[in-house]
Design an enzyme around this catalytic site. Sequence first.
Site, PDB file in Angstrom:
ATOM      1  N   TYR A 162      44.182  25.263  41.302  1.00 41.21           N
ATOM      2  CA  TYR A 162      44.855  24.541  40.272  1.00 41.21           C
ATOM      3  C   TYR A 162      46.094  24.202  40.415  1.00 41.21           C
ATOM      4  CZ  TYR A 162      45.703  22.946  35.394  1.00 41.21           C
ATOM      5  OH  TYR A 162      46.125  22.514  34.289  1.00 41.21           O
ATOM      6  N   LYS A 166      47.845  20.432  41.110  1.00 37.42           N
ATOM      7  CA  LYS A 166      49.021  19.917  40.261  1.00 37.42           C
ATOM      8  C   LYS A 166      50.069  19.562  41.066  1.00 37.42           C
ATOM      9  CE  LYS A 166      46.459  19.730  36.354  1.00 37.42           C
ATOM     10  NZ  LYS A 166      46.344  18.520  35.791  1.00 37.42           N
TER      11      LYS A 166
HETATM   12  N1  LIG Z   1      45.646  22.427  28.016  1.00 34.12           N
HETATM   13  C1  LIG Z   1      46.558  22.945  28.641  1.00 34.12           C
HETATM   14  O1  LIG Z   1      46.917  23.941  28.487  1.00 34.12           O
HETATM   15  C2  LIG Z   1      47.065  22.107  29.705  1.00 34.12           C
HETATM   16  C3  LIG Z   1      48.470  22.319  30.405  1.00 34.12           C
HETATM   17  C4  LIG Z   1      48.990  21.817  31.225  1.00 34.12           C
HETATM   18  C5  LIG Z   1      48.144  20.640  31.683  1.00 34.12           C
HETATM   19  N2  LIG Z   1      47.076  20.337  31.263  1.00 34.12           N
HETATM   20  C6  LIG Z   1      46.293  19.285  31.870  1.00 34.12           C
HETATM   21  O2  LIG Z   1      46.004  18.305  31.108  1.00 34.12           O
HETATM   22  C7  LIG Z   1      44.724  17.514  31.393  1.00 34.12           C
HETATM   23  C8  LIG Z   1      44.003  17.253  30.097  1.00 34.12           C
HETATM   24  O3  LIG Z   1      43.574  18.721  29.799  1.00 34.12           O
HETATM   25  P1  LIG Z   1      42.846  19.114  28.031  1.00 34.12           P
HETATM   26  O4  LIG Z   1      43.571  20.307  27.893  1.00 34.12           O
HETATM   27  O5  LIG Z   1      42.920  17.921  27.577  1.00 34.12           O
HETATM   28  O6  LIG Z   1      41.249  19.695  28.875  1.00 34.12           O
HETATM   29  P2  LIG Z   1      40.082  19.083  28.255  1.00 34.12           P
HETATM   30  O7  LIG Z   1      39.155  19.972  29.139  1.00 34.12           O
HETATM   31  O8  LIG Z   1      40.137  19.016  26.898  1.00 34.12           O
HETATM   32  O9  LIG Z   1      40.157  17.767  28.777  1.00 34.12           O
HETATM   33  C9  LIG Z   1      39.870  16.914  29.976  1.00 34.12           C
HETATM   34  C10 LIG Z   1      38.995  15.955  30.046  1.00 34.12           C
HETATM   35  O10 LIG Z   1      38.647  15.419  31.553  1.00 34.12           O
HETATM   36  C11 LIG Z   1      37.360  14.985  31.451  1.00 34.12           C
HETATM   37  N3  LIG Z   1      37.072  14.810  33.018  1.00 34.12           N
HETATM   38  C12 LIG Z   1      36.616  16.141  33.658  1.00 34.12           C
HETATM   39  N4  LIG Z   1      36.123  15.751  34.951  1.00 34.12           N
HETATM   40  C13 LIG Z   1      36.149  14.220  34.618  1.00 34.12           C
HETATM   41  C14 LIG Z   1      35.826  13.170  35.688  1.00 34.12           C
HETATM   42  N5  LIG Z   1      35.145  13.894  37.001  1.00 34.12           N
HETATM   43  N6  LIG Z   1      35.955  11.962  35.416  1.00 34.12           N
HETATM   44  C15 LIG Z   1      36.354  11.478  34.195  1.00 34.12           C
HETATM   45  N7  LIG Z   1      37.042  12.676  33.187  1.00 34.12           N
HETATM   46  C16 LIG Z   1      36.626  13.956  33.542  1.00 34.12           C
HETATM   47  C17 LIG Z   1      36.556  15.969  30.702  1.00 34.12           C
HETATM   48  O11 LIG Z   1      35.358  15.258  30.325  1.00 34.12           O
HETATM   49  C18 LIG Z   1      37.493  16.081  29.416  1.00 34.12           C
HETATM   50  O12 LIG Z   1      37.409  15.159  28.408  1.00 34.12           O
HETATM   51  C19 LIG Z   1      44.269  18.135  32.521  1.00 34.12           C
HETATM   52  O13 LIG Z   1      44.887  17.277  33.713  1.00 34.12           O
HETATM   53  C20 LIG Z   1      45.062  19.484  32.591  1.00 34.12           C
HETATM   54  O14 LIG Z   1      45.092  19.945  33.789  1.00 34.12           O
HETATM   55  C21 LIG Z   1      46.376  20.892  30.241  1.00 34.12           C
END
Ligand SMILES: NC(=O)c1ccc[n+]([C@@H]2O[C@H](COP(=O)([O-])OP(=O)(O)OC[C@H]3O[C@@H](n4cnc5c(N)ncnc54)[C@H](O)[C@@H]3O)[C@@H](O)[C@H]2O)c1
Length: 257
Positions: A162, A166
């Site tokens: 991960y 990132k």
């Molecule tokens: N939630 C956290 O704690 C957090 C913290 C830091 C960064 N992030 C980052 O923020 C972003 C969003 O995370 P989130 O918490 O909303 O996660 P989430 O799982 O709720 O949403 C991620 C979305 O990406 C979509 N997705 C996955 N594979 C895909 C593909 N091949 N093509 C198109 N869409 C695809 C999924 O269907 C989902 O709707 C991610 O990049 C995650 O790494 C999240």
Amino acid sequence: MPDNHDPLFSITEQSVLVAGGVGGLGWPIAQELCRRGARVAIADIDEAKTLDYAQSLVDRGGRALGIALDIVASASCEAAVQQVIQKWGRIDGVVNASGIYRVGPALELADIDWERSIDINLTGVFRLARAAGGPMIRQNRGSIITITSVSSSVANRHYAAYAASKAGAAHVTRVLATEWAASGVRVNALGPAVTPTPLATQIFDDPIIRDAALAKIPMSRFGTPEDLLAAIIFLLAPGSRFVTGQILYVDGGRTIS
Ligand SMILES: NC(=O)c1ccc[n+]([C@@H]2O[C@H](COP(=O)([O-])OP(=O)(O)OC[C@H]3O[C@@H](n4cnc5c(N)ncnc54)[C@H](O)[C@@H]3O)[C@@H](O)[C@H]2O)c1
């Protein structure tokens, strides 16, 4: 839909594609952009949900479009960008909130988890930015924002795949920013801290992991999707016109602790 009348922060009439638009962060972002008068394309691998969610914005008086997107396929990224251009004539912004979260001790991390992490969280960021970059350069305007993570900067144990994805996404952001700056296309990233969404259930389901994660955040709370909204709007809006290649951490101080 109300507009904000401050031209520094106005995104009215912008056409913005939100990848991962039905996710825990993408959907609140898409709703806020729409509420502020932007045209919003909700793109995600879950096509049925994109159509439902887009319809719910239209039902509330917004302008929205649901688009199937698989970020591991260049053709899918290009088709999604073209759909936005066909519908609204231009693409002003991309918010890439797609991603997956595969963590585990390095000795047990399967190749498939490493490969999927890199394919979606890193190469996917490049594919979608490349697909939008061409049309944006021809328009002499555009703003691409990738949701990276505090893991672009900090090293957490068990995060090899991960964090590598990132950190790579953050650096691709900087490189693309240098390539496209003269064409008026800005490329930035936003780094959230842990936020309760479907992606982070592994953290929130385990009280020991959850408390350890919380202890690392100086502001002593987890993030919320709403914490990110002002930063996203800023990076899309005219007021950020001289900001490019930046990773803006919205993380309660996690990356300085
Ligand atoms: N939630 C956290 O704690 C957090 C913290 C830091 C960064 N992030 C980052 O923020 C972003 C969003 O995370 P989130 O918490 O909303 O996660 P989430 O799982 O709720 O949403 C991620 C979305 O990406 C979509 N997705 C996955 N594979 C895909 C593909 N091949 N093509 C198109 N869409 C695809 C999924 O269907 C989902 O709707 C991610 O990049 C995650 O790494 C999240």
